[in-house]
Design a protein around this motif. Structure first.
Motif, PDB file in Angstrom:
ATOM      1  N   TYR A 134     127.271  71.720  67.584  1.00  0.00           N
ATOM      2  CA  TYR A 134     127.075  70.935  69.044  1.00  0.00           C
ATOM      3  C   TYR A 134     126.406  72.128  69.813  1.00  0.00           C
ATOM      4  O   TYR A 134     125.255  72.151  70.617  1.00  0.00           O
ATOM      5  CB  TYR A 134     128.245  70.741  69.855  1.00  0.00           C
ATOM      6  CG  TYR A 134     127.675  69.765  71.003  1.00  0.00           C
ATOM      7  CD1 TYR A 134     127.397  68.560  71.137  1.00  0.00           C
ATOM      8  CD2 TYR A 134     128.105  70.534  72.314  1.00  0.00           C
ATOM      9  CE1 TYR A 134     127.046  67.935  72.243  1.00  0.00           C
ATOM     10  CE2 TYR A 134     127.882  70.184  73.511  1.00  0.00           C
ATOM     11  CZ  TYR A 134     127.204  68.627  73.615  1.00  0.00           C
ATOM     12  OH  TYR A 134     126.942  68.066  74.720  1.00  0.00           O
ATOM     13  N   LEU A 135     126.967  73.364  69.597  1.00  0.00           N
ATOM     14  CA  LEU A 135     126.690  74.792  70.342  1.00  0.00           C
ATOM     15  C   LEU A 135     125.009  74.916  69.858  1.00  0.00           C
ATOM     16  O   LEU A 135     124.094  75.043  70.841  1.00  0.00           O
ATOM     17  CB  LEU A 135     127.202  75.849  70.009  1.00  0.00           C
ATOM     18  CG  LEU A 135     126.913  77.175  70.687  1.00  0.00           C
ATOM     19  CD1 LEU A 135     126.524  77.131  72.201  1.00  0.00           C
ATOM     20  CD2 LEU A 135     127.989  78.203  70.441  1.00  0.00           C
ATOM     21  N   ILE A 136     124.734  75.121  68.605  1.00  0.00           N
ATOM     22  CA  ILE A 136     123.599  75.250  67.901  1.00  0.00           C
ATOM     23  C   ILE A 136     122.473  74.333  68.294  1.00  0.00           C
ATOM     24  O   ILE A 136     121.347  74.831  68.642  1.00  0.00           O
ATOM     25  CB  ILE A 136     123.804  75.584  66.594  1.00  0.00           C
ATOM     26  CG1 ILE A 136     124.660  76.887  66.194  1.00  0.00           C
ATOM     27  CG2 ILE A 136     122.233  75.694  65.669  1.00  0.00           C
ATOM     28  CD1 ILE A 136     125.095  76.961  64.677  1.00  0.00           C
ATOM     29  N   ASN A 137     122.712  73.164  68.076  1.00  0.00           N
ATOM     30  CA  ASN A 137     121.896  72.002  68.315  1.00  0.00           C
ATOM     31  C   ASN A 137     121.281  71.820  69.736  1.00  0.00           C
ATOM     32  O   ASN A 137     120.349  71.057  69.971  1.00  0.00           O
ATOM     33  CB  ASN A 137     122.439  70.810  67.685  1.00  0.00           C
ATOM     34  CG  ASN A 137     122.606  71.105  66.062  1.00  0.00           C
ATOM     35  OD1 ASN A 137     121.455  71.875  65.601  1.00  0.00           O
ATOM     36  ND2 ASN A 137     123.407  70.240  65.458  1.00  0.00           N
ATOM     37  N   ASN A 138     122.313  72.135  70.727  1.00  0.00           N
ATOM     38  CA  ASN A 138     121.858  71.797  72.201  1.00  0.00           C
ATOM     39  C   ASN A 138     121.955  72.665  73.054  1.00  0.00           C
ATOM     40  O   ASN A 138     121.468  72.501  74.306  1.00  0.00           O
ATOM     41  CB  ASN A 138     123.030  70.871  72.481  1.00  0.00           C
ATOM     42  CG  ASN A 138     123.358  69.589  71.664  1.00  0.00           C
ATOM     43  OD1 ASN A 138     122.348  68.490  71.763  1.00  0.00           O
ATOM     44  ND2 ASN A 138     124.277  69.348  70.747  1.00  0.00           N
ATOM     45  N   PHE A 139     122.235  74.094  72.765  1.00  0.00           N
ATOM     46  CA  PHE A 139     122.024  74.928  73.845  1.00  0.00           C
ATOM     47  C   PHE A 139     121.216  76.413  73.415  1.00  0.00           C
ATOM     48  O   PHE A 139     121.730  77.458  73.422  1.00  0.00           O
ATOM     49  CB  PHE A 139     123.581  75.519  74.077  1.00  0.00           C
ATOM     50  CG  PHE A 139     124.186  74.351  74.840  1.00  0.00           C
ATOM     51  CD1 PHE A 139     124.228  74.286  76.202  1.00  0.00           C
ATOM     52  CD2 PHE A 139     124.855  73.318  74.218  1.00  0.00           C
ATOM     53  CE1 PHE A 139     124.859  73.441  77.007  1.00  0.00           C
ATOM     54  CE2 PHE A 139     125.478  72.351  75.125  1.00  0.00           C
ATOM     55  CZ  PHE A 139     125.454  72.430  76.342  1.00  0.00           C
ATOM     56  N   LYS A 140     120.104  76.002  72.947  1.00  0.00           N
ATOM     57  CA  LYS A 140     119.290  77.067  72.213  1.00  0.00           C
ATOM     58  C   LYS A 140     118.723  78.005  73.418  1.00  0.00           C
ATOM     59  O   LYS A 140     118.414  79.273  73.392  1.00  0.00           O
ATOM     60  CB  LYS A 140     117.883  76.634  71.774  1.00  0.00           C
ATOM     61  CG  LYS A 140     118.169  75.838  70.399  1.00  0.00           C
ATOM     62  CD  LYS A 140     116.978  75.127  69.724  1.00  0.00           C
ATOM     63  CE  LYS A 140     117.271  74.573  68.410  1.00  0.00           C
ATOM     64  NZ  LYS A 140     118.266  74.093  68.153  1.00  0.00           N
ATOM     65  N   ASP A 141     119.109  77.558  74.822  1.00  0.00           N
ATOM     66  CA  ASP A 141     118.573  78.463  75.875  1.00  0.00           C
ATOM     67  C   ASP A 141     119.858  79.225  76.055  1.00  0.00           C
ATOM     68  O   ASP A 141     119.664  80.285  77.211  1.00  0.00           O
ATOM     69  CB  ASP A 141     118.358  77.622  77.221  1.00  0.00           C
ATOM     70  CG  ASP A 141     119.384  76.491  77.477  1.00  0.00           C
ATOM     71  OD1 ASP A 141     120.195  76.151  76.505  1.00  0.00           O
ATOM     72  OD2 ASP A 141     119.755  76.223  78.510  1.00  0.00           O
ATOM     73  N   LEU A 142     120.824  79.234  75.722  1.00  0.00           N
ATOM     74  CA  LEU A 142     121.923  79.939  75.828  1.00  0.00           C
ATOM     75  C   LEU A 142     122.346  81.490  74.838  1.00  0.00           C
ATOM     76  O   LEU A 142     122.016  80.909  73.617  1.00  0.00           O
ATOM     77  CB  LEU A 142     123.288  79.041  76.034  1.00  0.00           C
ATOM     78  CG  LEU A 142     124.639  79.538  76.509  1.00  0.00           C
ATOM     79  CD1 LEU A 142     124.661  79.849  77.959  1.00  0.00           C
ATOM     80  CD2 LEU A 142     125.895  78.666  75.820  1.00  0.00           C
ATOM     81  N   ASN A 143     122.641  82.388  75.500  1.00  0.00           N
ATOM     82  CA  ASN A 143     122.605  83.437  74.756  1.00  0.00           C
ATOM     83  C   ASN A 143     124.109  83.550  74.023  1.00  0.00           C
ATOM     84  O   ASN A 143     124.936  84.232  74.376  1.00  0.00           O
ATOM     85  CB  ASN A 143     122.512  84.724  75.628  1.00  0.00           C
ATOM     86  CG  ASN A 143     122.342  86.096  74.754  1.00  0.00           C
ATOM     87  OD1 ASN A 143     122.244  85.923  73.514  1.00  0.00           O
ATOM     88  ND2 ASN A 143     122.421  87.154  75.503  1.00  0.00           N
ATOM     89  N   TYR A 144     124.140  82.801  72.988  1.00  0.00           N
ATOM     90  CA  TYR A 144     125.508  82.599  72.345  1.00  0.00           C
ATOM     91  C   TYR A 144     125.668  83.376  71.025  1.00  0.00           C
ATOM     92  O   TYR A 144     124.448  83.681  70.433  1.00  0.00           O
ATOM     93  CB  TYR A 144     125.831  80.964  71.965  1.00  0.00           C
ATOM     94  CG  TYR A 144     125.002  80.424  70.993  1.00  0.00           C
ATOM     95  CD1 TYR A 144     125.064  80.759  69.618  1.00  0.00           C
ATOM     96  CD2 TYR A 144     123.714  79.694  71.310  1.00  0.00           C
ATOM     97  CE1 TYR A 144     124.251  80.144  68.543  1.00  0.00           C
ATOM     98  CE2 TYR A 144     122.845  78.988  70.102  1.00  0.00           C
ATOM     99  CZ  TYR A 144     123.250  79.328  69.218  1.00  0.00           C
ATOM    100  OH  TYR A 144     122.571  78.820  67.957  1.00  0.00           O
TER     101      TYR A 144
END
Length: 342
Positions: A169-179
């Motif tokens: 979910y993180l990888i697919n939906n939050f590419k703008d987040l520096n995770y």
């Protein structure tokens, strides 16, 4: 002079960071909070404190510590917790397989739906770094001698599945987040919120108190990591260049050992005559993770599994830990059974 310059740089860096640790009241979180406070970071903790707030009793008055008691499924509380935050370390979840299975709906609601809210608010808060604690247990079963981060995941339990879901979910939906995603091994060692339901901790406690270790199976491989290095790793990620860790996944493990090797090592290190009792096991999880990717960006391990065993042994000798190792406080599933959580 070089050392003095480094220390001044470290203090300056930490003073300009305000770290939100979500799930900071747990086994790893409470030790991480203490560690970062001692390094002059400002630390905020968001936790529902299923397991009690006593872990922060001695440091509540620290001016760099802010404690927020709340549920990560409550958007208003999550939103308020992000005020003035620069970086986030997300640890909160219903942790371990037995606890997750007690109430599958609750596990999904907290581990997944709560995670969605956190990510959405992290995006709005425009934080510098978001560090997510996944688990190496997402690999499930593998005969490979080296399981790298690109290895297929085979999550076998609800807890593992929820961690894999959060990664996707993180990888697919939050590419703008520096995770950054960390897949830690099973952590071991002493904590102010001690757990004895983790493999090394459990077997060590059995050996010290009962002079007998019960091994279920024995041939399964498990990666292991000293809690002191787990904490050092989070600080390393806060300090390291974002270009080296942005949108990356890292295994974090010091040593892969068979369960029987763990038991034999414990018996040797506490220097007592210990009986090892073998039982059949339905737990098929077995995998050996490789952490060379993490080492390639400059992180190395300072603490051995033997150091964790020694710390636990000394804690029992000095009565820091209660000899009644079956107390609810030491076991997540027992604590969860006594909670009326919805």
């Amino acid at each position: 002079l070089t050392q003095i310059h480094y220390l001044k740089k470290q203090v300056f860096f930490s003073m300009n960071k305000n770290i939100l640790i979500i799930g900071g009241g747990g086994y790893i979180g409470c030790e991480l909070v203490n560690y970062l406070l001692n390094k002059n970071y400002k630390v905020s903790v968001l936790d529902i404190f299923f397991y009690g707030e006593e872990v922060f009793k001695k440091i509540k008055s620290n001016r760099n510590l802010k404690i927020i008691k709340g549920d990560i499924r409550n958007r208003n509380i999550v939103k308020k917790s992000f005020l003035d935050i620069t970086d986030v370390i997300h640890l909160a979840c219903i942790s371990n397989d037995p606890s997750a299975l007690l109430n599958p709906d609750l596990t999904k609601d907290i581990n997944q739906n709560g995670f969605k809210i956190i990510l959405e608010e992290a995006r709005l808060a425009n934080i510098d770094k978001f560090i997510f604690a996944s688990s190496s247990s997402v690999y499930g079963i593998s005969n490979e001698p080296n399981v790298y981060e690109t290895h297929p995941r085979v999550p076998l339990s609800l807890y593992n599945i929820s961690k894999a879901w959060c990664e996707d979910y993180l990888i697919n939906n939050f590419k703008d987040l520096n995770y950054t995603i960390i897949r830690p091994a099973t952590v071991c060692g002493l904590s102010n919120r001690q757990r004895l339901d983790l493999s090394v901790n459990m077997l060590t406690a059995q050996a010290i108190i009962n002079k007998k270790i019960t091994v279920f199976g024995g041939e399964q491989y498990r990666p292991n990591l000293n809690i002191k290095d787990m904490i050092r790793l989070y600080e390393f990620l806060l300090e390291t260049n974002s270009n080296n860790i942005r949108h990356e996944i890292f295994n974090a493990s010091y040593k892969n050992l068979k369960i029987i090797e763990i038991a034999e090592g414990i018996a040797k290190n506490i220097n007592q005559e210990i009986k090892i009792d073998f039982q059949n096991s339905d737990d098929k999880r077995s995998y050996r993770v490789n952490s060379s990717k993490l080492k390639s960006i400059g992180f190395d391990y300072n603490f051995k599994i033997e150091d964790a065993i020694a710390d636990l042994n000394n804690a029992f000798i000095n009565k820091i830990l209660n000899k009644n190792i079956d107390l609810n406080i030491y076991h997540n599933v027992k604590l969860m059974l006594n909670l009326n959580v919805k």
